[in-house]
Enzyme design. Structure first.
Site, PDB file in Angstrom:
ATOM      1  N   ARG A  11       0.842  -1.203   0.000  1.00  0.00           N
ATOM      2  CA  ARG A  11       0.000   0.000   0.000  1.00  0.00           C
ATOM      3  C   ARG A  11       0.878   1.253   0.000  1.00  0.00           C
ATOM      4  O   ARG A  11       1.933   1.289   0.652  1.00  0.00           O
ATOM      5  CB  ARG A  11      -0.910   0.014   1.229  1.00  0.00           C
ATOM      6  CG  ARG A  11      -1.947   1.141   1.188  1.00  0.00           C
ATOM      7  CD  ARG A  11      -2.839   1.152   2.409  1.00  0.00           C
ATOM      8  NE  ARG A  11      -3.733   2.307   2.364  1.00  0.00           N
ATOM      9  CZ  ARG A  11      -4.186   2.946   3.420  1.00  0.00           C
ATOM     10  NH1 ARG A  11      -3.838   2.558   4.642  1.00  0.00           N
ATOM     11  NH2 ARG A  11      -4.989   3.980   3.287  1.00  0.00           N
ATOM     12  N   HIS A  12       0.425   2.258  -0.717  1.00  0.00           N
ATOM     13  CA  HIS A  12       1.129   3.537  -0.845  1.00  0.00           C
ATOM     14  C   HIS A  12       1.328   4.230   0.503  1.00  0.00           C
ATOM     15  O   HIS A  12       0.718   3.869   1.520  1.00  0.00           O
ATOM     16  CB  HIS A  12       0.336   4.471  -1.763  1.00  0.00           C
ATOM     17  CG  HIS A  12      -1.032   4.800  -1.224  1.00  0.00           C
ATOM     18  ND1 HIS A  12      -1.252   5.742  -0.236  1.00  0.00           N
ATOM     19  CD2 HIS A  12      -2.253   4.303  -1.531  1.00  0.00           C
ATOM     20  CE1 HIS A  12      -2.531   5.821   0.042  1.00  0.00           C
ATOM     21  NE2 HIS A  12      -3.173   4.956  -0.721  1.00  0.00           N
ATOM     22  N   TRP A  17      -5.480  13.211   3.124  1.00  0.00           N
ATOM     23  CA  TRP A  17      -6.856  12.702   3.096  1.00  0.00           C
ATOM     24  C   TRP A  17      -6.977  11.420   3.924  1.00  0.00           C
ATOM     25  O   TRP A  17      -8.037  11.149   4.479  1.00  0.00           O
ATOM     26  CB  TRP A  17      -7.305  12.473   1.661  1.00  0.00           C
ATOM     27  CG  TRP A  17      -7.739  13.735   0.971  1.00  0.00           C
ATOM     28  CD1 TRP A  17      -7.341  15.005   1.261  1.00  0.00           C
ATOM     29  CD2 TRP A  17      -8.658  13.841  -0.113  1.00  0.00           C
ATOM     30  NE1 TRP A  17      -7.944  15.903   0.430  1.00  0.00           N
ATOM     31  CE2 TRP A  17      -8.760  15.217  -0.443  1.00  0.00           C
ATOM     32  CE3 TRP A  17      -9.390  12.927  -0.863  1.00  0.00           C
ATOM     33  CZ2 TRP A  17      -9.582  15.685  -1.474  1.00  0.00           C
ATOM     34  CZ3 TRP A  17     -10.202  13.386  -1.891  1.00  0.00           C
ATOM     35  CH2 TRP A  17     -10.299  14.746  -2.180  1.00  0.00           C
ATOM     36  N   ARG A  61      -0.582   9.254  -5.356  1.00  0.00           N
ATOM     37  CA  ARG A  61      -0.081   8.785  -4.060  1.00  0.00           C
ATOM     38  C   ARG A  61       0.639   7.445  -4.187  1.00  0.00           C
ATOM     39  O   ARG A  61       1.585   7.174  -3.454  1.00  0.00           O
ATOM     40  CB  ARG A  61      -1.221   8.692  -3.054  1.00  0.00           C
ATOM     41  CG  ARG A  61      -2.393   7.799  -3.468  1.00  0.00           C
ATOM     42  CD  ARG A  61      -3.592   8.056  -2.570  1.00  0.00           C
ATOM     43  NE  ARG A  61      -4.754   7.206  -2.818  1.00  0.00           N
ATOM     44  CZ  ARG A  61      -5.696   7.461  -3.726  1.00  0.00           C
ATOM     45  NH1 ARG A  61      -5.593   8.539  -4.499  1.00  0.00           N
ATOM     46  NH2 ARG A  61      -6.728   6.653  -3.871  1.00  0.00           N
ATOM     47  N   GLU A  86      -7.282   2.474  -7.202  1.00  0.00           N
ATOM     48  CA  GLU A  86      -8.235   2.252  -6.122  1.00  0.00           C
ATOM     49  C   GLU A  86      -9.650   2.112  -6.696  1.00  0.00           C
ATOM     50  O   GLU A  86      -9.907   2.463  -7.854  1.00  0.00           O
ATOM     51  CB  GLU A  86      -8.157   3.422  -5.130  1.00  0.00           C
ATOM     52  CG  GLU A  86      -9.063   3.319  -3.916  1.00  0.00           C
ATOM     53  CD  GLU A  86      -8.801   2.084  -3.068  1.00  0.00           C
ATOM     54  OE1 GLU A  86      -9.183   0.977  -3.516  1.00  0.00           O
ATOM     55  OE2 GLU A  86      -8.233   2.206  -1.973  1.00  0.00           O
ATOM     56  N   ARG A 113     -16.714  -0.850   7.768  1.00  0.00           N
ATOM     57  CA  ARG A 113     -16.508  -2.306   7.816  1.00  0.00           C
ATOM     58  C   ARG A 113     -15.725  -2.797   6.594  1.00  0.00           C
ATOM     59  O   ARG A 113     -15.388  -3.958   6.504  1.00  0.00           O
ATOM     60  CB  ARG A 113     -17.851  -3.027   7.876  1.00  0.00           C
ATOM     61  CG  ARG A 113     -18.680  -2.731   9.104  1.00  0.00           C
ATOM     62  CD  ARG A 113     -20.055  -3.377   8.987  1.00  0.00           C
ATOM     63  NE  ARG A 113     -19.954  -4.833   9.015  1.00  0.00           N
ATOM     64  CZ  ARG A 113     -20.742  -5.651   8.318  1.00  0.00           C
ATOM     65  NH1 ARG A 113     -21.655  -5.158   7.487  1.00  0.00           N
ATOM     66  NH2 ARG A 113     -20.599  -6.959   8.416  1.00  0.00           N
TER      67      ARG A 113
END
Length: 205
Positions: A11-12, A17, A61, A86, A113
Site C-alpha cells: 500500500r502507498h 486525506w 499517491r 483504487e 466495515r
C-alpha cells in the site's frame, strides 16, 4: 531449476486525506511529508529483497511512493498499470467520512466495515473492480516471469487480492485494514496460480 515469479504488493504512503478520513478513490491526492518518509523507509526495509522492477497504480499517491522507492533502490522508473487504481467510490468520492455519516449513515457504517458489496452510486461495482484488479495482477506476473517485482497500490485493491488468494468470496468482509506501507507477498511456480506466501525477508531473519 524452478523459476519463481514473486510479487510484493504494497500500500502507498500516507496522504492528508488518509488522516482526514476522506474517501480518495480515483481522486489524485499527493503524499504528505509522512507518506514520503514512509516511502523512503519502505525502500530501506525492502532493499535486500532483490527487486528488479516496480509497478504502480497511476494515481499520484501510489506512483510517488513507487518513484521514491525506485530512486532509492537504483531501479528503473515504475511501470504503470491502470488496473491497480483504487476502487471508484462514485458520488461519495472525496467526501469526508464525518459528512458521510450525516448524509449516508448506512453506507458510512458499511464503508467502515470495508464491505466490498457496498453500492457506490456512480462508482464501480464489486465485480467490475475485482475483475480489473486481478487482470492487472495476472498481467504483471506475465510481464515479469521468474523475477521479483514490487507493486505499489491501494488498500481496497489489496483487499481484493487477499480474498482471491485465500479462496474467500468477493463479498467477504476481512475485518482488517492494510497500513500505509504494509505488504502482501505472492508467488507463482511454473504452471501454477499465484499464491500468498510469508515474506522472504522475515524468513531470512
Amino acid at each position: 531449476m524452478t523459476t519463481v515469479t514473486r510479487l510484493c504488493v504494497t500500500r502507498h504512503g500516507e496522504t492528508d486525506w488518509n488522516n482526514s478520513g476522506i474517501l480518495q478513490g480515483w481522486t489524485d491526492v499527493p503524499l504528505n511529508d509522512q507518506g514520503r518518509e514512509q516511502s523512503h523507509a519502505l525502500a530501506q526495509a525492502l532493499g535486500g529483497a532483490g527487486f528488479q522492477q516496480l509497478c504502480s497504480s497511476p494515481l499520484g499517491r501510489s506512483l510517488e511512493t513507487a518513484e521514491i522507492v525506485a530512486a532509492d533502490l537504483g531501479l528503473p522508473p515504475p511501470k504503470v498499470y491502470d488496473g491497480l487504481k483504487e476502487r471508484h467510490f462514485g458520488d461519495v468520492q472525496g467526501m469526508p467520512k464525518a459528512e458521510l455519516l450525516l448524509t449516508h449513515p448506512g453506507l458510512h457504517q458499511e464503508i467502515l466495515r470495508r464491505n466490498p458489496a457496498c453500492d457506490f452510486a456512480g462508482g464501480e461495482t464489486m465485480d467490475a473492480f475485482a475483475d480489473r484488479v486481478m487482470e492487472a495482477l495476472e498481467l504483471i506476473a506475465e510481464d515479469y516471469p521468474g523475477s521479483q517485482t514490487l507493486v505499489i497500490t491501494h488498500g481496497w485493491v489489496m483487499d481484493v487480492i487477499t480474498r482471491q488468494l485465500r479462496g474467500l468470496p468477493r463479498a467477504a468482509i476481512l475485518n482488517m485494514k492494510r497500513r500505509n506501507g504494509e505488504s502482501l507477498w505472492l508467488e507463482r511456480l511454473p504452471g501454477a496460480d499465484l499464491s500468498e506466501v510469508p515474506s522472504p525477508l522475515q524468513q531470512g531473519r
